[in-house]
Motif scaffolding. Structure first.
Motif, short mmCIF file in Angstrom:
data_model
loop_
_atom_site.label_atom_id
_atom_site.label_comp_id
_atom_site.label_asym_id
_atom_site.label_seq_id
_atom_site.Cartn_x
_atom_site.Cartn_y
_atom_site.Cartn_z
N UNK A 179 6.59 -55.08 -23.27
CA UNK A 179 5.89 -54.18 -24.19
C UNK A 179 6.14 -52.72 -23.84
N UNK A 180 6.38 -52.43 -22.55
CA UNK A 180 6.72 -51.07 -22.15
C UNK A 180 8.14 -50.71 -22.58
N UNK A 181 9.05 -51.68 -22.52
CA UNK A 181 10.45 -51.45 -22.88
C UNK A 181 10.63 -51.33 -24.38
N UNK A 182 9.84 -52.09 -25.16
CA UNK A 182 9.99 -52.15 -26.61
C UNK A 182 8.71 -51.68 -27.30
N UNK A 183 8.53 -50.39 -27.51
CA UNK A 183 7.34 -49.93 -28.25
C UNK A 183 7.31 -50.57 -29.64
N UNK A 184 6.17 -51.11 -30.00
CA UNK A 184 6.05 -51.86 -31.26
C UNK A 184 6.02 -53.35 -31.03
N UNK A 185 6.27 -53.78 -29.78
CA UNK A 185 6.20 -55.20 -29.45
C UNK A 185 4.81 -55.53 -28.90
N UNK A 186 4.21 -56.57 -29.45
CA UNK A 186 2.88 -57.02 -29.01
C UNK A 186 2.94 -58.53 -28.81
N UNK A 187 2.70 -58.95 -27.57
CA UNK A 187 2.80 -60.36 -27.22
C UNK A 187 1.44 -60.93 -26.86
N UNK A 188 1.28 -62.23 -27.14
CA UNK A 188 0.05 -62.95 -26.80
C UNK A 188 0.44 -64.28 -26.16
N UNK A 189 -0.44 -64.86 -25.36
CA UNK A 189 -0.17 -66.20 -24.83
C UNK A 189 -0.02 -67.20 -25.98
N UNK A 201 8.34 -49.67 -39.11
CA UNK A 201 8.17 -49.16 -40.48
C UNK A 201 9.44 -49.22 -41.30
N UNK A 202 10.58 -48.97 -40.67
CA UNK A 202 11.84 -48.90 -41.39
C UNK A 202 12.56 -50.24 -41.36
N UNK A 203 13.33 -50.50 -42.40
CA UNK A 203 14.14 -51.72 -42.42
C UNK A 203 15.24 -51.61 -41.36
N UNK A 204 15.38 -52.65 -40.56
CA UNK A 204 16.38 -52.66 -39.49
C UNK A 204 17.29 -53.87 -39.65
N UNK A 205 18.59 -53.62 -39.58
CA UNK A 205 19.54 -54.74 -39.60
C UNK A 205 19.58 -55.41 -38.24
N UNK A 206 19.58 -54.60 -37.19
CA UNK A 206 19.57 -55.14 -35.82
C UNK A 206 18.51 -54.40 -35.01
N UNK A 207 18.14 -54.99 -33.90
CA UNK A 207 17.13 -54.38 -33.04
C UNK A 207 17.69 -53.08 -32.45
N UNK A 208 16.98 -51.96 -32.63
CA UNK A 208 17.52 -50.66 -32.18
C UNK A 208 17.39 -50.47 -30.67
N UNK A 209 18.29 -51.09 -29.93
CA UNK A 209 18.27 -50.99 -28.47
C UNK A 209 19.57 -50.35 -28.00
N UNK A 210 19.46 -49.39 -27.11
CA UNK A 210 20.65 -48.81 -26.50
C UNK A 210 21.28 -49.84 -25.56
N UNK A 211 22.52 -49.57 -25.16
CA UNK A 211 23.19 -50.47 -24.23
C UNK A 211 22.41 -50.57 -22.93
N UNK A 212 21.85 -49.45 -22.50
CA UNK A 212 21.06 -49.44 -21.27
C UNK A 212 19.82 -50.31 -21.41
N UNK A 213 19.13 -50.22 -22.57
CA UNK A 213 17.92 -51.03 -22.78
C UNK A 213 18.26 -52.51 -22.91
N UNK A 214 19.40 -52.81 -23.52
CA UNK A 214 19.81 -54.21 -23.60
C UNK A 214 20.04 -54.79 -22.21
N UNK A 215 20.64 -53.99 -21.34
CA UNK A 215 20.87 -54.44 -19.97
C UNK A 215 19.55 -54.62 -19.23
N UNK A 216 18.59 -53.71 -19.47
CA UNK A 216 17.27 -53.83 -18.83
C UNK A 216 16.56 -55.09 -19.32
N UNK A 217 16.70 -55.37 -20.63
CA UNK A 217 16.06 -56.55 -21.20
C UNK A 217 16.61 -57.82 -20.57
N UNK A 218 17.93 -57.90 -20.45
CA UNK A 218 18.55 -59.07 -19.82
C UNK A 218 18.16 -59.18 -18.35
#
Length: 387
Positions: A179-189, A201-218
């Motif tokens: 949730x800290x890495x992806x503002x707008x993400x809300x998770x529940x058990x 709010x805006x239509x997105x074709x793909x998740x707007x993640x930089x290469x650095x954020x994608x690496x952090x996510x992985x």
């Protein structure tokens, strides 16, 4: 078996067995709740509301011969029969089935009343969606709003799956980090895992993640031994069940297929062709009564599979990655950890064996799809082609 499943079983028992005034409703008929369909299958009785029926009458959907709509909250029980490419017509239901009409209305009314009392957690909300306990999109949206600080125009489903060894502390730690890495993400058990929405709010074709954020996510997935699945974006809450099921299925596909450059973060779009294959295989087995889906595969790919088996070569893989990389030799060689000249030799061998024209765009698309289908056949279905 859920309460809804028990209702469908009762309806099938009532509708299917003689005496039956409708010859087209046979012992193979299924009963389903209408769930956003715009096309109907034969041999299925769909339960609809009067409002849904009115909309369908204005714009008759595509329907196979022998499809039925069972209207539950009309002034009198009716069945709408929707023959293929014909205007929808209505006939009254046998008076002997009047109690079935009352049963469905009572069931829907009881569920509506129970929803307010029983849905207090996101887990209960998602289970209610999967059991199709909501009769309208507004009801789904209203309940979803109770679990998030504010719904946006669009949402994506996000699922996080943990190994059985993960502790509750680790689950909470990963939730906070995501949730800290992806503002707008809300998770529940959700049972032993996590589930939630990524809102924007805006239509997105793909998740707007930089290469650095994608690496952090992985890196987070690796650290917590978890897998993550992200759906495409939509604004339609009546499609929440569909989005969840696609996202959930991709979790399984991603875990088994191990696609290159994917890791353990599975985007539904990245697996879209395998979802198509998944559904096609289910329908193929239903229609043909066997699992030999190789009859949907281009003969050249079948021939290459046989050749690879006999000669311990990688011609099929080479062809597939060559097509995926738009016939670019250097990128193909990098993907396969081969020398460029080795790729050239193997592609020449493919053409020599099969005679395929790799300058034909339509044929190349067919060949790539066939490679994906046989990969599904081997890895997801766990079957080996008869050689």
């Amino acid at each position: 078996m859920t309460q809804f499943d028990r209702l469908l079983q009762l309806l099938e028992d009532e509708l299917l067995y003689p005496p039956n005034p409708y010859a087209e409703i046979s012992s193979k008929t299924q009963v389903e709740l209408l769930d956003g369909q715009t096309a109907f299958r034969s041999g299925v009785v769909y339960i609809v509301t009067a409002k849904q029926a009115a909309a369908l009458l204005k714009a008759p959907p595509a329907a196979d011969e022998g499809s039925f709509l069972f209207v539950t909250n009309a002034s009198a029980p009716v069945v709408q029969h929707t023959p293929l490419q014909k205007q929808v017509t209505c006939v009254e239901l046998s008076s002997s089935l009047g109690h079935v009409f009352n049963l469905i209305n009572g069931f829907l009314r009881d569920l509506a009343a129970a929803d307010e009392q029983q849905i207090s957690t996101f887990e209960q909300f998602l289970d209610a969606v999967l059991e199709r306990r909501f009769s309208s999109e507004s009801a789904v949206r209203e309940h979803a709003a109770g679990f998030f600080p504010g719904l946006k125009a669009f949402y994506r489903i996000v699922l996080v799956h943990f190994t059985p060894e993960c502790s509750a502390e680790h689950v909470q730690q990963l939730k906070d980090a995501l949730e800290a890495l992806l503002p707008g993400l809300y998770l529940h058990p959700y049972h032993r895992d996590l589930a939630g929405f990524y809102l924007h709010e805006e239509r997105q074709i793909s998740l707007p993640l930089s290469q650095s954020d994608q690496e952090k996510l992985q890196a987070l997935m690796d650290e917590y031994h978890a897998e993550l699945s992200i759906s495409n974006a939509t604004r339609h809450y009546d499609m929440l069940r569909t989005m969840f099921l696609l996202c959930s299925r991709v979790m399984t596909l991603g875990h088994v297929l191990h696609l290159p450059d994917v890791g353990s973060v599975y985007h539904v779009e990245r697996f879209s062709m395998y979802n198509v294959i998944d559904l096609a295989v289910q329908r193929f087995i239903e229609v043909h009564g066997h699992t030999d889906v190789i009859y949907l595969i281009h003969p050249a790919v079948v021939q290459l599979t046989r050749y690879d088996h006999e000669h311990n070569s990688r011609l099929r893989d080479t062809l597939y990655y060559y097509l995926l990389n738009d016939s670019h030799l250097v990128r193909t060689a990098k993907a396969l950890y081969m020398h460029r000249n080795t790729v050239i030799n193997k592609i020449n061998k493919v053409v020599e064996l099969t005679g395929v024209d790799l300058t034909d765009g339509g044929l190349c698309q067919r060949l790539a799809f066939s490679c994906q289908m046989i990969q599904y056949y081997e890895q997801i279905m766990g079957l080996t082609m008869h050689l």
